[in-house]
Write a protein that holds these residues in place. Structure first.
Motif, PDB file in Angstrom:
ATOM      1  N   GLN A   1      -3.844  13.720  -2.884  1.00 32.84           N
ATOM      2  CA  GLN A   1      -3.300  14.881  -3.586  1.00 32.84           C
ATOM      3  C   GLN A   1      -3.598  14.745  -5.084  1.00 32.84           C
ATOM      4  OE1 GLN A   1       0.912  15.507  -2.515  1.00 32.84           O
ATOM      5  NE2 GLN A   1       0.506  14.240  -0.714  1.00 32.84           N
ATOM      6  N   PRO A   2      -4.171  15.781  -5.699  1.00 35.06           N
ATOM      7  CA  PRO A   2      -4.558  15.676  -7.113  1.00 35.06           C
ATOM      8  C   PRO A   2      -3.427  15.222  -8.029  1.00 35.06           C
ATOM      9  CG  PRO A   2      -5.518  17.637  -6.145  1.00 35.06           C
ATOM     10  CD  PRO A   2      -4.607  17.062  -5.100  1.00 35.06           C
ATOM     11  N   ALA A   3      -2.214  15.703  -7.783  1.00 31.76           N
ATOM     12  CA  ALA A   3      -1.096  15.336  -8.650  1.00 31.76           C
ATOM     13  C   ALA A   3      -0.737  13.857  -8.538  1.00 31.76           C
ATOM     14  CB  ALA A   3       0.124  16.188  -8.314  1.00 31.76           C
ATOM     15  N   LYS A   4      -1.139  13.222  -7.447  1.00 28.08           N
ATOM     16  CA  LYS A   4      -0.817  11.807  -7.225  1.00 28.08           C
ATOM     17  C   LYS A   4      -2.026  10.894  -7.434  1.00 28.08           C
ATOM     18  CE  LYS A   4       2.870  12.843  -3.901  1.00 28.08           C
ATOM     19  NZ  LYS A   4       3.382  12.624  -2.520  1.00 28.08           N
ATOM     20  N   PHE A   5      -3.167  11.487  -7.763  1.00 29.52           N
ATOM     21  CA  PHE A   5      -4.415  10.716  -7.777  1.00 29.52           C
ATOM     22  C   PHE A   5      -4.398   9.590  -8.805  1.00 29.52           C
ATOM     23  CE2 PHE A   5      -8.769   9.657  -8.770  1.00 29.52           C
ATOM     24  CZ  PHE A   5      -9.407   9.716  -7.540  1.00 29.52           C
ATOM     25  N   GLN A   6      -4.020   9.906 -10.032  1.00 28.60           N
ATOM     26  CA  GLN A   6      -4.079   8.861 -11.056  1.00 28.60           C
ATOM     27  C   GLN A   6      -3.175   7.688 -10.712  1.00 28.60           C
ATOM     28  OE1 GLN A   6      -2.745   9.734 -15.076  1.00 28.60           O
ATOM     29  NE2 GLN A   6      -4.095   8.160 -15.915  1.00 28.60           N
ATOM     30  N   ALA A   7      -1.933   7.956 -10.382  1.00 28.43           N
ATOM     31  CA  ALA A   7      -0.997   6.873 -10.091  1.00 28.43           C
ATOM     32  C   ALA A   7      -1.441   6.057  -8.885  1.00 28.43           C
ATOM     33  CB  ALA A   7       0.397   7.442  -9.854  1.00 28.43           C
ATOM     34  N   GLN A   8      -2.000   6.738  -7.889  1.00 24.31           N
ATOM     35  CA  GLN A   8      -2.372   6.055  -6.663  1.00 24.31           C
ATOM     36  C   GLN A   8      -3.686   5.289  -6.777  1.00 24.31           C
ATOM     37  OE1 GLN A   8      -0.696   5.678  -3.708  1.00 24.31           O
ATOM     38  NE2 GLN A   8      -2.399   4.320  -3.183  1.00 24.31           N
ATOM     39  N   PHE A   9      -4.674   5.915  -7.403  1.00 28.05           N
ATOM     40  CA  PHE A   9      -6.051   5.421  -7.327  1.00 28.05           C
ATOM     41  C   PHE A   9      -6.564   4.847  -8.634  1.00 28.05           C
ATOM     42  CE2 PHE A   9     -10.679   5.906  -6.983  1.00 28.05           C
ATOM     43  CZ  PHE A   9     -10.934   5.603  -5.658  1.00 28.05           C
TER      44      PHE A   9
ATOM     45  N   ALA B   1       0.839  -1.202   0.000  1.00 27.28           N
ATOM     46  CA  ALA B   1       0.000   0.000   0.000  1.00 27.28           C
ATOM     47  C   ALA B   1       0.870   1.245   0.000  1.00 27.28           C
ATOM     48  CB  ALA B   1      -0.924   0.009   1.211  1.00 27.28           C
ATOM     49  N   THR B   2       0.520   2.214  -0.857  1.00 28.38           N
ATOM     50  CA  THR B   2       1.292   3.456  -0.938  1.00 28.38           C
ATOM     51  C   THR B   2       0.407   4.679  -0.714  1.00 28.38           C
ATOM     52  OG1 THR B   2       0.968   3.561  -3.344  1.00 28.38           O
ATOM     53  CG2 THR B   2       2.940   2.405  -2.548  1.00 28.38           C
ATOM     54  N   LEU B   3      -0.751   4.459  -0.073  1.00 35.08           N
ATOM     55  CA  LEU B   3      -1.720   5.536   0.062  1.00 35.08           C
ATOM     56  C   LEU B   3      -1.254   6.636   1.010  1.00 35.08           C
ATOM     57  CD1 LEU B   3      -4.538   6.726  -0.505  1.00 35.08           C
ATOM     58  CD2 LEU B   3      -5.423   5.283   1.354  1.00 35.08           C
ATOM     59  N   ALA B   4      -0.692   6.275   2.144  1.00 38.23           N
ATOM     60  CA  ALA B   4      -0.413   7.262   3.197  1.00 38.23           C
ATOM     61  C   ALA B   4       0.360   8.486   2.697  1.00 38.23           C
ATOM     62  CB  ALA B   4       0.310   6.591   4.360  1.00 38.23           C
ATOM     63  N   PRO B   5       1.473   8.333   1.972  1.00 41.91           N
ATOM     64  CA  PRO B   5       2.196   9.532   1.527  1.00 41.91           C
ATOM     65  C   PRO B   5       1.500  10.311   0.418  1.00 41.91           C
ATOM     66  CG  PRO B   5       3.279   7.539   0.731  1.00 41.91           C
ATOM     67  CD  PRO B   5       2.220   7.100   1.681  1.00 41.91           C
ATOM     68  N   ALA B   6       0.443   9.746  -0.146  1.00 42.09           N
ATOM     69  CA  ALA B   6      -0.285  10.453  -1.201  1.00 42.09           C
ATOM     70  C   ALA B   6      -1.421  11.305  -0.645  1.00 42.09           C
ATOM     71  CB  ALA B   6      -0.860   9.444  -2.208  1.00 42.09           C
ATOM     72  N   LEU B   7      -1.665  11.217   0.664  1.00 44.33           N
ATOM     73  CA  LEU B   7      -2.811  11.893   1.259  1.00 44.33           C
ATOM     74  C   LEU B   7      -2.518  13.336   1.640  1.00 44.33           C
ATOM     75  CD1 LEU B   7      -4.192   9.074   3.585  1.00 44.33           C
ATOM     76  CD2 LEU B   7      -5.089   9.822   1.363  1.00 44.33           C
ATOM     77  N   ALA B   8      -3.568  14.143   1.617  1.00 47.23           N
ATOM     78  CA  ALA B   8      -3.509  15.531   2.084  1.00 47.23           C
ATOM     79  C   ALA B   8      -4.567  15.697   3.172  1.00 47.23           C
ATOM     80  CB  ALA B   8      -3.772  16.502   0.936  1.00 47.23           C
TER      81      ALA B   8
ATOM     82  N   MET C   1     -11.909  12.803 -11.724  1.00 45.39           N
ATOM     83  CA  MET C   1     -12.134  12.051 -10.494  1.00 45.39           C
ATOM     84  C   MET C   1     -11.391  12.679  -9.325  1.00 45.39           C
ATOM     85  SD  MET C   1     -11.817   8.220 -12.106  1.00 45.39           S
ATOM     86  CE  MET C   1     -11.810   7.373 -10.513  1.00 45.39           C
ATOM     87  N   ALA C   2     -10.176  13.151  -9.581  1.00 44.35           N
ATOM     88  CA  ALA C   2      -9.394  13.799  -8.526  1.00 44.35           C
ATOM     89  C   ALA C   2     -10.072  15.071  -8.039  1.00 44.35           C
ATOM     90  CB  ALA C   2      -7.991  14.112  -9.037  1.00 44.35           C
ATOM     91  N   ALA C   3     -10.636  15.826  -8.969  1.00 42.77           N
ATOM     92  CA  ALA C   3     -11.277  17.097  -8.614  1.00 42.77           C
ATOM     93  C   ALA C   3     -12.583  16.890  -7.857  1.00 42.77           C
ATOM     94  CB  ALA C   3     -11.530  17.918  -9.871  1.00 42.77           C
TER      95      ALA C   3
END
Length: 261
Positions: free
Chosen positions: A158-166, A137-144, A178-180
């Motif tokens: 974080q919008p800039a990380k949304f596609q890669a993460q989710f 899981a790599t979610l934690a550092p992608a969160l705001a 989707m990020a917005a």
């Protein structure tokens, strides 16, 4: 003089309409499909799944999941289930898997649970504990985080990380939308512990992506095997957003659950 209908209270109108709906549910009718989104998403993520299910003659309700606390979120979905005449198939994505597991408790018209990259928690487990059960899981550092007045926090990706993460297998333009429009989840909801593992008595169906970065594939395999899922589908290269990237596969699994009654 006011017309009789206008004199009715709003509550009375709802009661009358609910009673009429219950009387109108014929025997042998297809079950109603209730779709419950998870964190960092909203009901629109189910749009392509809804289209396929509607085409095949299913009534579908995409529930609004508050994402505030597991108990109250499940109570909201449970109330919706109680309002539906006839049988119901509950479908949960991600954290929504926890919610449907709890919401099925005490609702005898729920006939199956379908987990779309979702959590199947045992009593005492939470989204946080399960997501960290196996590596990946790599979610934690992608969160705001956003501080809330009650002392809790809302979490966004974080919008800039949304596609890669989710949503790595979703086209970039769609992933940006989707990020917005993502809806945040509270820290409390993610840490609340489950109390009612209804997958122990209800048929369960699981679909997950091999490249999910929110809930590692190993975690999802473990949960599916523990629940003795009737059918498990692993989508090679699939992200966490399977209902968007693979709506055909998701809809097919839901229909498998609905037709196995």
């Amino acid at each position: 003089m006011r017309k009789p209908f206008q004199a009715l209270s709003f509550a009375a109108v709802l009661a009358l309409s609910g009673a009429a709906a219950a009387q109108a549910a014929p025997q042998g009718e297809k079950p109603t499909i209730i779709l419950v989104h998870g964190a960092f998403a909203d009901s629109s993520g189910w749009n392509d799944v809804v289209s396929r299910l509607n085409r095949d003659g299913y009534r579908v309700v995409a529930a609004a999941n508050p994402l505030r606390a597991l108990g109250s979120d499940a109570a909201t979905v449970s109330a919706l289930v109680k309002s539906i005449p006839g049988s119901v198939i509950l479908v949960g994505h991600s954290y929504g898997g926890e919610v449907i597991t709890e919401a099925a408790n005490g609702n005898g018209n729920v006939e199956a649970l379908v987990y779309v990259a979702g959590f199947l928690p045992e009593a005492g487990e939470s989204a946080l504990s399960l997501s960290g059960k196996f590596p990946g899981a790599t979610l934690a550092p992608a969160l705001a985080p956003v501080a809330l007045p009650d002392g809790d926090e809302d979490f966004y990706i974080q919008p800039a990380k949304f596609q890669a993460q989710f949503a790595a297998d979703v086209p970039a333009a769609k992933a940006a939308l989707m990020a917005a429009t993502q809806r945040p989840v509270t820290g409390r909801a993610l840490s609340d512990m489950a109390t009612a593992p209804t997958w122990k008595r209800l048929p369960s169906y699981v679909i997950y992506g091999s490249a999910d970065r929110n809930i590692p594939a190993e975690t999802q395999r473990f949960m599916a095997e523990r629940a003795h899922a009737r059918k498990t589908v692993a989508v090679e290269g699939g992200s966490h957003a399977l209902m968007v990237s693979h709506p055909d596969k998701v809809a097919a699994l839901i229909e498998d659950a609905a037709s196995a009654r």
